[in-house]
Write an enzyme that holds these catalytic residues in place. Structure first.
Site, PDB file in Angstrom:
ATOM      1  N   CYS A 119       1.110  -1.402  -0.254  1.00 36.33           N
ATOM      2  CA  CYS A 119      -0.213  -0.259  -0.114  1.00 36.33           C
ATOM      3  C   CYS A 119       1.180   0.926  -0.204  1.00 36.33           C
ATOM      4  CB  CYS A 119      -0.879   0.229   1.266  1.00 36.33           C
ATOM      5  SG  CYS A 119      -1.926  -1.651   1.413  1.00 36.33           S
ATOM      6  N   HIS A 262      -3.289   7.059   2.023  1.00 32.45           N
ATOM      7  CA  HIS A 262      -4.041   5.710   2.062  1.00 32.45           C
ATOM      8  C   HIS A 262      -5.506   5.714   2.737  1.00 32.45           C
ATOM      9  CE1 HIS A 262      -4.038   1.513   1.595  1.00 32.45           C
ATOM     10  NE2 HIS A 262      -3.683   1.077   2.479  1.00 32.45           N
ATOM     11  N   ASN A 292     -10.563  -0.221  -0.013  1.00 34.47           N
ATOM     12  CA  ASN A 292      -8.559  -0.171  -0.138  1.00 34.47           C
ATOM     13  C   ASN A 292      -8.331  -0.937  -1.663  1.00 34.47           C
ATOM     14  OD1 ASN A 292      -6.590  -0.454   0.362  1.00 34.47           O
ATOM     15  ND2 ASN A 292      -6.264  -1.434   2.176  1.00 34.47           N
TER      16      ASN A 292
HETATM   17  O1  UT7 Z   1      -3.970  -1.502   3.156  1.00 32.31           O
HETATM   18  C1  UT7 Z   1      -3.403  -1.958   4.685  1.00 32.31           C
HETATM   19  C2  UT7 Z   1      -3.338  -3.083   5.318  1.00 32.31           C
HETATM   20  N1  UT7 Z   1      -5.007  -3.395   5.777  1.00 32.31           N
HETATM   21  C3  UT7 Z   1      -5.598  -2.112   7.433  1.00 32.31           C
HETATM   22  O2  UT7 Z   1      -5.540  -1.592   6.727  1.00 32.31           O
HETATM   23  C4  UT7 Z   1      -6.877  -2.938   7.652  1.00 32.31           C
HETATM   24  C5  UT7 Z   1      -6.548  -2.740   9.322  1.00 32.31           C
HETATM   25  N2  UT7 Z   1      -7.838  -3.624   9.534  1.00 32.31           N
HETATM   26  C6  UT7 Z   1      -9.341  -3.362   9.647  1.00 32.31           C
HETATM   27  O3  UT7 Z   1      -9.887  -2.187   8.849  1.00 32.31           O
HETATM   28  C7  UT7 Z   1     -10.008  -3.929  11.028  1.00 32.31           C
HETATM   29  O4  UT7 Z   1      -9.148  -4.756  11.700  1.00 32.31           O
HETATM   30  C8  UT7 Z   1     -10.811  -5.467   9.786  1.00 32.31           C
HETATM   31  C9  UT7 Z   1     -12.107  -3.938   9.004  1.00 32.31           C
HETATM   32  C10 UT7 Z   1     -10.463  -5.655   8.621  1.00 32.31           C
HETATM   33  C11 UT7 Z   1     -12.283  -5.395  11.202  1.00 32.31           C
HETATM   34  O5  UT7 Z   1     -12.052  -4.464  12.202  1.00 32.31           O
HETATM   35  P1  UT7 Z   1     -11.853  -4.905  13.619  1.00 32.31           P
HETATM   36  O6  UT7 Z   1     -13.309  -4.105  13.843  1.00 32.31           O
HETATM   37  O7  UT7 Z   1     -10.218  -5.379  13.634  1.00 32.31           O
HETATM   38  O8  UT7 Z   1     -12.649  -6.527  13.330  1.00 32.31           O
HETATM   39  P2  UT7 Z   1     -12.240  -7.696  14.040  1.00 32.31           P
HETATM   40  O9  UT7 Z   1     -11.402  -8.591  13.163  1.00 32.31           O
HETATM   41  O10 UT7 Z   1     -11.552  -7.702  15.391  1.00 32.31           O
HETATM   42  O11 UT7 Z   1     -13.186  -9.319  14.633  1.00 32.31           O
HETATM   43  C12 UT7 Z   1     -14.001  -8.570  15.720  1.00 32.31           C
HETATM   44  C13 UT7 Z   1     -15.885  -9.208  15.573  1.00 32.31           C
HETATM   45  C14 UT7 Z   1     -14.856 -11.034  15.390  1.00 32.31           C
HETATM   46  O12 UT7 Z   1     -15.883 -11.881  15.654  1.00 32.31           O
HETATM   47  P3  UT7 Z   1     -16.103 -12.052  17.703  1.00 32.31           P
HETATM   48  O13 UT7 Z   1     -14.871 -12.743  17.451  1.00 32.31           O
HETATM   49  O14 UT7 Z   1     -15.525 -10.829  18.144  1.00 32.31           O
HETATM   50  O15 UT7 Z   1     -17.504 -12.410  17.482  1.00 32.31           O
HETATM   51  C15 UT7 Z   1     -15.279 -11.229  13.739  1.00 32.31           C
HETATM   52  O16 UT7 Z   1     -14.942 -12.260  14.080  1.00 32.31           O
HETATM   53  O17 UT7 Z   1     -16.469  -9.547  13.601  1.00 32.31           O
HETATM   54  C16 UT7 Z   1     -16.083 -10.345  13.511  1.00 32.31           C
HETATM   55  N3  UT7 Z   1     -15.735 -10.572  11.555  1.00 32.31           N
HETATM   56  C17 UT7 Z   1     -17.257 -10.353  11.242  1.00 32.31           C
HETATM   57  N4  UT7 Z   1     -18.706 -10.012  11.091  1.00 32.31           N
HETATM   58  C18 UT7 Z   1     -18.967  -9.640  10.111  1.00 32.31           C
HETATM   59  C19 UT7 Z   1     -14.800  -9.821  11.668  1.00 32.31           C
HETATM   60  N5  UT7 Z   1     -14.587  -9.797   9.922  1.00 32.31           N
HETATM   61  C20 UT7 Z   1     -16.290  -9.648   9.580  1.00 32.31           C
HETATM   62  C21 UT7 Z   1     -17.177  -9.601   8.910  1.00 32.31           C
HETATM   63  N6  UT7 Z   1     -18.585  -9.236   8.934  1.00 32.31           N
HETATM   64  N7  UT7 Z   1     -17.114  -9.557   7.232  1.00 32.31           N
END
Ligand code: UT7
Length: 335
Positions: A119, A262, A292
């Site tokens: 990125c 970004h 993204n």
């Molecule tokens: O471009 C550079 C690189 N990438 C980034 O900048 C990405 C940075 N990270 C993020 O944007 C976020 O971490 C995400 C959008 C990828 C994920 O959001 P989060 O708030 O960090 O969620 P999480 O991974 O901590 O998951 C929270 C909960 C989990 O459920 P439990 O364990 O709390 O029951 C996940 O299983 O949300 C669940 N979950 C989803 N639920 C619905 C994970 N993905 C999804 C989904 N839909 N797509």
């Protein structure tokens, strides 16, 4: 006494971008995996993203963006001395996507190579291309940021942590020498954290998995991301990088006309804005429409901003990005 400062400046003479026509809405993802429009919007700020169709790939998108940038700069492909494509998704290990782009746009004189900093690629590319011109070796460089991460997504429950975020796109800028030595970089930074490689990777073979992670056939060639870890890293690093770059240039956040960041997650952008007390219109966001787009993210924003007149000559603009590597970098310009 002889002035040790170089006498030529560098300007951004034109920009262009290209988005594939095919839209992937949150409602479409709801049908492919266990997720909801509400969850995606609240956690990322994304409503839709574009993905490539048959016949489209990184160099195809790149050539269209570069062609538009050349037209904007009133230049022809033969005016280019060099083409750099910042991408982590070239079609093949060889040739470089940049060579396919040179072929496509018929840039017969230009050297061509790819630069991979995920990125951060386009921002690293701005710093590299700027200094190649400022130093006198090149006059006109076509810099492209392009990625097609949809090729490395699992559009099912196994990939819901990444498939909701990433979209495909290309953006380009023409960098050109000018006699006005005040134009060009005011400050820049390029960083990498080697041990952080495990937070975003695309394994090709079993040997590519980090120690302690069991290789699976399903994960091969699909983006593996520690979303929460990268989020935490980004929220801390983004503001720190902006502060460092301002300090190097001896400027305050208020002195900068636009921050082109970004587009990783709307919450990460909001955190950076709050830290510096920036007005909403000073930190551009298009993530709701495109998601993204990795290396294309920054040049796509730049092109939209230039075309709408919000970024123009005479302004100070800071480009900032972070991503896989882990890498992070900035490029502060006097346009
Ligand atoms: O471009 C550079 C690189 N990438 C980034 O900048 C990405 C940075 N990270 C993020 O944007 C976020 O971490 C995400 C959008 C990828 C994920 O959001 P989060 O708030 O960090 O969620 P999480 O991974 O901590 O998951 C929270 C909960 C989990 O459920 P439990 O364990 O709390 O029951 C996940 O299983 O949300 C669940 N979950 C989803 N639920 C619905 C994970 N993905 C999804 C989904 N839909 N797509």
């Amino acid at each position: 006494m002889q002035n040790s400062r170089p006498m030529r400046g560098v300007r951004i003479a034109g920009t262009g971008s290209f988005l594939p026509a095919k839209k992937l809405l949150n409602a479409d993802l709801e049908k492919m995996m266990t997720t909801t429009d509400e969850w995606i919007l609240q956690r990322t700020g994304i409503r839709e993203r574009r993905i490539i169709s048959a016949g489209e790939s990184t160099s195809v998108l790149s050539a269209k963006a570069l062609g538009a940038a050349l037209a904007d700069a009133h230049l022809s492909p033969d005016d280019l001395d060099l083409i750099i494509v910042a991408t982590m998704t070239p079609e093949m290990p060889c040739p470089a996507a940049a060579c396919l782009v040179a072929n496509e746009v018929k840039a017969t004189r230009a050297g061509a190579f790819d630069l991979n900093a995920a990125c951060s690629g386009f921002v690293f590319g701005l710093n590299v291309a700027h200094d190649l011109i400022r130093g006198g070796a090149y006059n006109t460089i076509g810099l492209v940021g392009a990625d097609t991460l949809s090729r490395h997504m699992h559009y099912c429950d196994a990939g819901r942590g990444t498939a909701i975020i990433f979209g495909d796109a290309a953006g380009a800028a023409i960098l050109k020498a000018t006699d006005d030595s005040s134009k060009g970089l005011l400050a820049q930074a390029m960083h990498a954290d080697g041990p952080g490689w495990k937070d975003i990777y695309v394994p090709q073979l079993d040997r590519d998995f980090p120690p302690g992670v069991q290789p699976t056939a399903d994960a091969i060639n699909h983006v593996q991301m520690n979303g929460a870890g990268v989020f935490k890293f980004a929220v801390g690093t983004f503001p720190e990088l902006i502060a460092q770059t301002l300090e190097k240039a001896g400027l305050r956040a208020d002195d900068v006309d636009m921050f082109v960041c970004h587009q990783s997650n709307a919450r990460i952008l909001a955190a950076a804005r709050e830290r510096f007390g920036l007005a909403e219109e000073k930190l551009y966001a298009n993530i709701d429409r495109v998601g993204n787009t990795v290396g294309a993210s920054v040049p796509l924003c730049l092109d939209e901003l230039r075309r709408s007149g919000r970024v123009r000559e005479g302004q100070k603009v800071m480009f900032v990005a972070f991503g896989g590597g882990l890498t992070w970098g900035s490029s502060l310009w006097q346009l």
